[in-house]
Design an enzyme around this catalytic site. Structure first.
Site, PDB file in Angstrom:
ATOM      1  N   ILE A 310     -55.498  88.570  10.997  1.00 49.56           N
ATOM      2  CA  ILE A 310     -54.707  88.715  12.073  1.00 49.56           C
ATOM      3  C   ILE A 310     -54.191  90.160  11.895  1.00 49.56           C
ATOM      4  O   ILE A 310     -53.896  90.771  13.220  1.00 49.56           O
ATOM      5  CB  ILE A 310     -53.274  87.473  11.970  1.00 49.56           C
ATOM      6  CG1 ILE A 310     -53.858  86.202  12.142  1.00 49.56           C
ATOM      7  CG2 ILE A 310     -52.280  88.063  12.820  1.00 49.56           C
ATOM      8  CD1 ILE A 310     -52.782  85.312  11.919  1.00 49.56           C
ATOM      9  N   GLN A 313     -56.455  92.436  13.518  1.00 45.52           N
ATOM     10  CA  GLN A 313     -56.657  92.287  14.933  1.00 45.52           C
ATOM     11  C   GLN A 313     -55.315  93.113  15.641  1.00 45.52           C
ATOM     12  O   GLN A 313     -55.519  93.634  16.712  1.00 45.52           O
ATOM     13  CB  GLN A 313     -56.596  90.810  15.331  1.00 45.52           C
ATOM     14  CG  GLN A 313     -56.899  90.475  16.979  1.00 45.52           C
ATOM     15  CD  GLN A 313     -58.125  90.719  17.130  1.00 45.52           C
ATOM     16  OE1 GLN A 313     -59.294  90.788  16.241  1.00 45.52           O
ATOM     17  NE2 GLN A 313     -58.744  90.807  18.335  1.00 45.52           N
ATOM     18  N   GLU A 314     -54.161  93.115  15.116  1.00 43.03           N
ATOM     19  CA  GLU A 314     -53.073  93.540  15.653  1.00 43.03           C
ATOM     20  C   GLU A 314     -53.050  95.067  15.285  1.00 43.03           C
ATOM     21  O   GLU A 314     -52.347  95.710  16.289  1.00 43.03           O
ATOM     22  CB  GLU A 314     -51.763  92.666  14.869  1.00 43.03           C
ATOM     23  CG  GLU A 314     -51.500  91.542  15.219  1.00 43.03           C
ATOM     24  CD  GLU A 314     -51.040  90.908  16.660  1.00 43.03           C
ATOM     25  OE1 GLU A 314     -50.844  92.113  17.461  1.00 43.03           O
ATOM     26  OE2 GLU A 314     -51.137  90.098  17.149  1.00 43.03           O
ATOM     27  N   SER A 315     -53.386  95.668  14.189  1.00 43.58           N
ATOM     28  CA  SER A 315     -53.108  96.928  13.764  1.00 43.58           C
ATOM     29  C   SER A 315     -54.207  97.613  13.294  1.00 43.58           C
ATOM     30  O   SER A 315     -54.076  99.078  13.015  1.00 43.58           O
ATOM     31  CB  SER A 315     -52.016  96.939  12.746  1.00 43.58           C
ATOM     32  OG  SER A 315     -52.193  96.392  11.647  1.00 43.58           O
ATOM     33  N   TYR A 444     -58.681  86.767  21.513  1.00 41.07           N
ATOM     34  CA  TYR A 444     -58.033  86.887  20.415  1.00 41.07           C
ATOM     35  C   TYR A 444     -58.212  85.961  19.301  1.00 41.07           C
ATOM     36  O   TYR A 444     -58.474  86.257  18.411  1.00 41.07           O
ATOM     37  CB  TYR A 444     -56.567  87.235  20.634  1.00 41.07           C
ATOM     38  CG  TYR A 444     -55.526  87.224  19.494  1.00 41.07           C
ATOM     39  CD1 TYR A 444     -54.986  88.466  19.030  1.00 41.07           C
ATOM     40  CD2 TYR A 444     -54.953  86.158  18.583  1.00 41.07           C
ATOM     41  CE1 TYR A 444     -54.365  88.854  18.095  1.00 41.07           C
ATOM     42  CE2 TYR A 444     -54.102  86.549  17.818  1.00 41.07           C
ATOM     43  CZ  TYR A 444     -53.875  87.603  17.304  1.00 41.07           C
ATOM     44  OH  TYR A 444     -52.733  88.039  16.386  1.00 41.07           O
TER      45      TYR A 444
END
Length: 460
Positions: A310, A313-315, A444
């Site tokens: 996660i 994926q986010e940063s 996502y």
């Protein structure tokens, strides 16, 4: 003499009546804006679209939304947003007094100018050809170069109609390919162009500009229709409100707010691969924060590698990153969400706090799916983390309506989360949360789960 006196008296009575009438009209005009100020609230109606207004990670967003919110704030007013199903309803809600202003770009023409006062930031919109612009691709720079080309559009859409007319104007030769399946959206077609599956499609310019922030390898410069002037509208009996909006628009056109909103929605890249800078990762590790993922994963009962997936994926493991939408830190937490969870938004660049907030957020979303287990519960939680639980609930309702299983993600709810970018679906009565760029949430969940399995197979 008596006759003259009688005529003079009648003239004075008529003059007095006109004066009273004018005062009454002026009182009505003043009262309209004064009532809004006295109430302390401006009610605006708009549409759910990718550029006007939508909910993203439980936060209100949209180009038109940010502008009308700034106008309300400039007058010290609270903003009450209402959403209409279509342009016709926008007008009906304005005329009935359910809304003070339509905060959506309405096309200017003589008929509409006779009915309403146009105000605010004027825009121009038109239809454009979306074509791939990779190295080696030959771009069509003139409509005559479209002759002999296959152009894909949704059947019976505005783009389809314009393409038919353009083909007639050119004397034929354009190969019009119609997508008749409801499950294919305009944004899907643009993605297909970016991926090289098709060569051309047609899109509204604003939607094309927005999508170019996701796909930098598309060209949208070839126009196939005349520019249409658009602006917000108010009722004819509200000239002072229109004047206030125009005064505000003149000021922001020279300032930061308008430029910042345009940059956020139509210029700033939303492709995850734009993250720059290298991260030093020790041999055998997934990230510099593996120990923190291991520390907090037991709180939700997940494998620590899933938290790592996660965060990537986010940063891309950049702890000081802020996304185009304002999501901050390693776990991509929105400021409003952070505050609701008991964290300061300014503290989210601390990796440990970001992971704590992320886990707390995931736990809160997972409670919506207490009737599920294993991977299904994880997938629905991930979808909620990306889009918000309201959009996932809408997709489940759509799945039930169309005979799919609302408790299964792949090939069921996932298909309807993707379709929430189409008015036919997000305006469905079973949907309560409007537009969503569902392809993003669809991708996502898939990418986080795929990466998680890769991480898990390579680590302990």
């Amino acid at each position: 003499m008596k006759t003259n006196m009688l005529l003079f008296s009648l003239f004075c009575i008529m003059l007095s009546a006109c004066s009273l009438s004018n005062k009454k009209d002026m009182k009505t005009v003043i009262t309209n804006l004064q009532l809004i100020k006295e109430k302390g609230e401006l009610t605006a109606v708009t549409l759910n679209t990718s550029t006007s207004y939508f909910i993203y990670k439980t936060q209100r967003m949209g180009y038109e939304y940010e502008l009308i919110d700034d106008f309300a704030e400039s007058l010290g007013l609270e903003l009450n947003i209402k959403v209409a199903e279509n342009v016709t309803r926008l007008e009906e809600m304005l005329q009935s007094g359910e809304a003070d202003i339509v905060a959506y770009p309405i096309q200017m023409d003589n008929t509409m100018k006779n009915k309403y006062l146009f105000c605010g930031v004027e825009q121009q919109n038109h239809l454009v050809i979306v074509q791939r612009a990779e190295k080696g691709d030959t771009l069509s720079k003139d409509v005559t170069q479209l002759i002999g080309k296959e152009i894909w559009v949704k059947d019976k859409s505005r783009s389809h109609e314009r393409l038919i007319n353009l083909n007639t104007e050119l004397g034929g030769g354009i190969i019009i390919k119609k997508i008749e399946r409801d499950t294919v959206t305009t944004e899907d077609l643009i993605e297909m162009v970016a991926d090289g599956e098709i060569r051309y499609t047609v899109s509204d310019n604003n939607l094309a500009r927005l999508n170019r922030t996701y796909y930098r390898n598309i060209d949208i410069r070839l126009s196939i229709s005349f520019p249409q002037r658009t602006s917000w509208i108010v009722r004819k009996d509200c000239p002072e409100l229109a004047e206030a909006v125009n005064e505000w628009a003149a000021n922001i056109s020279k300032g930061f707010v308008l430029k910042a909103a345009a940059k956020r929605y139509f210029e700033q890249s939303k492709d995850e691969d734009f993250y720059s800078g290298s991260i030093i990762i020790k041999k055998g590790a997934i990230s510099p924060y593996d120990s923190l993922f291991k520390k907090y994963a037991p709180e939700i009962g997940w494998d620590w590698q899933l938290l790592a997936s996660i965060a990537y994926q986010e940063s891309r493991f950049h702890n000081r990153l802020e996304s185009w939408a304002g999501a901050k830190g390693l776990m991509g937490i929105m400021p409003r969400t952070a505050r609701n969870l008991g964290f300061s938004p300014d503290s989210l660049d601390n990796p440990e706090i970001s992971i704590q907030a992320g886990v707390k957020c995931l736990i809160s979303f997972s409670k919506y799916f207490s009737d599920m287990e294993g991977d299904e519960k994880i997938k629905f939680t991930l979808a909620s983390y990306n889009a918000g639980s309201g959009h996932v609930t809408d997709a489940r309702s759509l799945a039930s309506k169309y005979g799919k299983n609302p408790a299964i993600w792949n090939d069921n709810v996932a298909e309807y989360i993707r379709l929430k970018s189409e008015p036919e679906y997000y305006n469905d009565p079973v949907c309560k949360h409007g537009y969503l760029r569902g392809t993003e949430t669809f991708r996502y969940v898939k990418e986080v789960m795929t990466r998680f399995k890769t991480y898990k197979s390579g680590t302990k």
